[in-house]
Scaffold this active site. Structure first.
Site, PDB file in Angstrom:
ATOM      1  N   GLN A  78      17.926 -38.401  14.959  1.00 19.30           N
ATOM      2  CA  GLN A  78      18.426 -37.498  16.667  1.00 19.30           C
ATOM      3  C   GLN A  78      19.986 -37.427  16.176  1.00 19.30           C
ATOM      4  O   GLN A  78      21.567 -37.385  16.594  1.00 19.30           O
ATOM      5  CB  GLN A  78      18.617 -38.795  17.605  1.00 19.30           C
ATOM      6  CG  GLN A  78      18.919 -38.391  18.513  1.00 19.30           C
ATOM      7  CD  GLN A  78      18.391 -38.678  19.845  1.00 19.30           C
ATOM      8  OE1 GLN A  78      18.039 -40.383  19.444  1.00 19.30           O
ATOM      9  NE2 GLN A  78      19.122 -38.720  20.947  1.00 19.30           N
ATOM     10  N   PHE A  79      20.318 -35.713  15.822  1.00 17.77           N
ATOM     11  CA  PHE A  79      21.588 -35.218  16.178  1.00 17.77           C
ATOM     12  C   PHE A  79      22.053 -34.724  16.967  1.00 17.77           C
ATOM     13  O   PHE A  79      23.364 -35.228  16.889  1.00 17.77           O
ATOM     14  CB  PHE A  79      21.360 -34.061  15.330  1.00 17.77           C
ATOM     15  CG  PHE A  79      21.461 -33.078  16.288  1.00 17.77           C
ATOM     16  CD1 PHE A  79      22.172 -31.841  16.399  1.00 17.77           C
ATOM     17  CD2 PHE A  79      19.949 -33.013  16.596  1.00 17.77           C
ATOM     18  CE1 PHE A  79      21.595 -31.348  17.914  1.00 17.77           C
ATOM     19  CE2 PHE A  79      19.238 -31.816  17.570  1.00 17.77           C
ATOM     20  CZ  PHE A  79      20.592 -31.260  17.912  1.00 17.77           C
ATOM     21  N   THR A  80      22.283 -35.332  17.778  1.00 16.36           N
ATOM     22  CA  THR A  80      22.566 -35.076  19.696  1.00 16.36           C
ATOM     23  C   THR A  80      23.216 -36.630  19.535  1.00 16.36           C
ATOM     24  O   THR A  80      24.369 -36.426  20.159  1.00 16.36           O
ATOM     25  CB  THR A  80      21.655 -35.175  20.899  1.00 16.36           C
ATOM     26  OG1 THR A  80      20.744 -36.898  20.552  1.00 16.36           O
ATOM     27  CG2 THR A  80      20.649 -33.906  20.204  1.00 16.36           C
TER      28      THR A  80
END
Length: 150
Positions: A78-80
């Site tokens: 989850q890059f966010t």
């Protein structure tokens, strides 16, 4: 690396109608990888999560780790988790690692986590649009950043 770790009574991950991972009791780990993350972050976080005592013992006290329980784990990229919102209302992801670096460290993390746990770790599909369903148990949610190590 940043991780949002949730103790769950059940969780599953799917993408385009395909079931990617499904567990009963265990940990759901949302994993964000930054440009500055290294193999050292992989080792530190994996060891920390494998030994994090968030499961109840017979006295209903959180004294048991995932490694010492019958629980399972799912890791989802989850890059966010590296979103920056200082200016304006649109998040910036400039601190997130590029796809090639992130995918490599994500896979290394899963492999190391399996080694530390001595059991299989399920995962989402890197880069895919996924649906994550879970029942948070407790609720217990812990945020860990390998750069702060607290």
């Amino acid at each position: 690396m940043r991780a949002v770790v949730q103790r769950v009574s059940q969780a599953n991950v799917s993408s385009n109608g395909e079931n990617l991972a499904k567990i009963k009791e265990g940990l759901l780990v949302l994993l964000g990888i930054s440009k500055t993350d290294t193999k050292d972050d992989v080792y530190w976080l994996s060891n920390k999560l494998a030994n994090l005592r968030v499961f109840n013992d017979s006295n209903n006290m959180m004294n048991i780790s995932l490694k010492d329980s019958d629980g399972s784990a799912i890791v989802v990229s989850q890059f966010t988790l590296h979103a920056k919102i200082r200016k304006g209302n649109r998040p910036s992801y400039v601190k997130a690692a590029n796809s090639d670096v992130a995918k490599s460290l994500y896979e290394q993390f899963i492999n190391q986590f399996e080694a530390d746990l001595e059991k299989k770790v399920q995962s989402g599909k890197f880069g895919a649009n996924m649906k994550v369903e879970l029942t948070n148990d407790g609720p217990i949610t812990i945020i860990i950043d390998t750069k702060q190590r607290e």
